[in-house]
Motif scaffolding. Structure first.
Motif, short mmCIF file in Angstrom:
data_model
loop_
_atom_site.label_atom_id
_atom_site.label_comp_id
_atom_site.label_asym_id
_atom_site.label_seq_id
_atom_site.Cartn_x
_atom_site.Cartn_y
_atom_site.Cartn_z
N MET A 5 -9.49 12.40 39.85
CA MET A 5 -9.41 10.67 40.04
C MET A 5 -11.18 9.87 39.50
SD MET A 5 -9.31 10.59 44.40
CE MET A 5 -9.92 12.94 44.43
N VAL A 6 -10.79 9.09 39.01
CA VAL A 6 -11.96 7.42 38.17
C VAL A 6 -11.78 6.76 39.93
CG1 VAL A 6 -12.71 6.03 36.97
CG2 VAL A 6 -11.59 8.50 36.49
N VAL A 7 -12.52 6.98 40.53
CA VAL A 7 -12.84 5.45 41.87
C VAL A 7 -13.76 4.22 41.47
CG1 VAL A 7 -12.52 6.83 43.62
CG2 VAL A 7 -14.74 6.77 43.28
N GLU A 8 -13.50 3.13 42.09
CA GLU A 8 -14.17 2.43 41.58
C GLU A 8 -15.80 2.17 42.19
OE1 GLU A 8 -15.29 -2.29 42.18
OE2 GLU A 8 -13.14 -1.45 42.79
N GLY A 9 -16.01 2.67 43.43
CA GLY A 9 -16.92 2.36 44.35
C GLY A 9 -17.86 3.32 44.18
N ARG A 10 -19.36 2.97 44.66
CA ARG A 10 -20.34 4.38 44.44
C ARG A 10 -20.58 5.02 45.98
NH1 ARG A 10 -26.11 1.53 43.43
NH2 ARG A 10 -25.66 0.52 44.35
N PHE A 45 -15.03 11.28 39.92
CA PHE A 45 -15.70 10.76 39.48
C PHE A 45 -16.45 8.57 39.93
CE2 PHE A 45 -17.09 7.70 35.80
CZ PHE A 45 -19.01 8.87 35.40
N SER A 46 -17.09 9.34 40.07
CA SER A 46 -17.70 7.72 40.41
C SER A 46 -17.98 6.43 39.65
CB SER A 46 -18.67 7.61 41.60
OG SER A 46 -18.74 6.23 42.65
N ALA A 47 -17.03 5.40 38.77
CA ALA A 47 -17.45 4.45 38.12
C ALA A 47 -18.19 3.53 37.99
CB ALA A 47 -16.18 3.76 37.54
N ALA A 52 -17.91 -1.62 34.41
CA ALA A 52 -17.97 -0.01 33.85
C ALA A 52 -17.21 0.99 34.47
CB ALA A 52 -19.54 0.53 35.05
N ILE A 53 -15.96 0.65 35.25
CA ILE A 53 -14.76 1.12 35.28
C ILE A 53 -14.10 1.52 33.99
CG2 ILE A 53 -13.74 -0.19 36.51
CD1 ILE A 53 -12.62 2.29 38.33
N TYR A 54 -14.13 0.44 33.69
CA TYR A 54 -13.05 0.09 32.56
C TYR A 54 -13.82 1.32 30.79
CZ TYR A 54 -11.60 -4.36 34.79
OH TYR A 54 -11.61 -4.64 36.09
N ASN A 55 -14.85 1.42 31.03
CA ASN A 55 -14.65 2.06 30.09
C ASN A 55 -14.82 3.95 30.60
OD1 ASN A 55 -16.48 0.87 28.18
ND2 ASN A 55 -17.83 -0.09 28.92
N HIS A 56 -15.15 4.07 32.11
CA HIS A 56 -14.69 5.44 32.17
C HIS A 56 -13.49 5.32 32.08
CE1 HIS A 56 -18.95 6.17 33.47
NE2 HIS A 56 -19.35 5.04 33.70
N ILE A 57 -12.43 4.55 32.22
CA ILE A 57 -11.08 5.04 32.28
C ILE A 57 -10.69 5.77 30.95
CG2 ILE A 57 -9.20 3.97 32.08
CD1 ILE A 57 -9.77 2.49 34.96
N VAL A 58 -11.64 4.92 30.27
CA VAL A 58 -11.32 5.70 28.62
C VAL A 58 -11.24 6.81 28.59
CG1 VAL A 58 -11.51 5.37 25.97
CG2 VAL A 58 -11.05 3.53 27.24
N ASN A 59 -12.93 7.25 29.07
CA ASN A 59 -12.73 8.70 28.82
C ASN A 59 -12.55 9.60 29.28
OD1 ASN A 59 -15.62 7.70 26.77
ND2 ASN A 59 -16.99 7.35 28.99
N SER A 60 -11.62 8.82 31.04
CA SER A 60 -11.03 9.65 31.51
C SER A 60 -9.76 10.38 30.86
CB SER A 60 -10.82 8.69 33.02
OG SER A 60 -12.34 8.75 33.91
N VAL A 61 -9.06 9.37 30.26
CA VAL A 61 -8.19 9.31 29.29
C VAL A 61 -8.21 10.69 27.89
CG1 VAL A 61 -6.37 7.96 27.71
CG2 VAL A 61 -6.83 7.01 30.36
N LYS A 62 -8.86 10.68 27.87
CA LYS A 62 -9.98 11.50 26.96
C LYS A 62 -9.83 13.76 27.34
CE LYS A 62 -11.73 8.55 23.39
NZ LYS A 62 -13.14 8.17 22.82
N ASP A 63 -10.44 12.76 28.70
CA ASP A 63 -11.24 14.96 29.75
C ASP A 63 -9.40 14.99 30.22
OD1 ASP A 63 -13.53 13.83 29.59
OD2 ASP A 63 -13.48 13.19 31.17
N ILE A 64 -8.89 14.27 30.06
CA ILE A 64 -7.30 14.82 30.90
C ILE A 64 -6.60 14.97 29.55
CG2 ILE A 64 -4.94 14.31 31.71
CD1 ILE A 64 -6.72 11.85 33.42
#
Length: 94
Positions: A5-10, A45-47, A52-64
């Motif tokens: 899970m990638v969530v927007e809020g912190r 993971f909280s973005a 900032a969430i847009y960059n983290h989504i790219v990294n999350s796809v790589k992680d998966i």
């Protein structure tokens, strides 16, 4: 099943989603790294907001794509209309 899970809020989401999952799937265990997911575990993971969430989504796809485990990983996200959608990672060991 594993959930990434990638969530927007912190503040709110990191509290709400684990509480929600503990009711729906009490056997799920939270892990500190996506590489530690085995079975019935989740990584959150909280973005910390937009943009900032847009960059983290790219990294999350790589992680998966790099995770190798014996069960598929279920990924949940909201589409541009706010509807919840999910997909499963196809990369896992047989």
């Amino acid at each position: 099943m594993n959930v990434y899970m990638v969530v927007e809020g912190r503040r709110t989401e990191p509290k709400v989603y684990p509480a929600w999952l503990s009711l729906l799937k009490p056997d799920f265990k939270r892990v500190d790294s996506p590489k530690l997911m085995t079975g019935n575990s989740y990584y959150l993971f909280s973005a910390c907001g937009i943009p900032a969430i847009y960059n983290h989504i790219v990294n999350s796809v790589k992680d998966i794509g790099e995770i190798e485990c014996d069960v598929p990983i279920e990924v949940f996200e909201k589409d541009m209309h706010g509807h919840m959608v999910s997909w499963q990672s196809k990369r896992f060991q047989a």
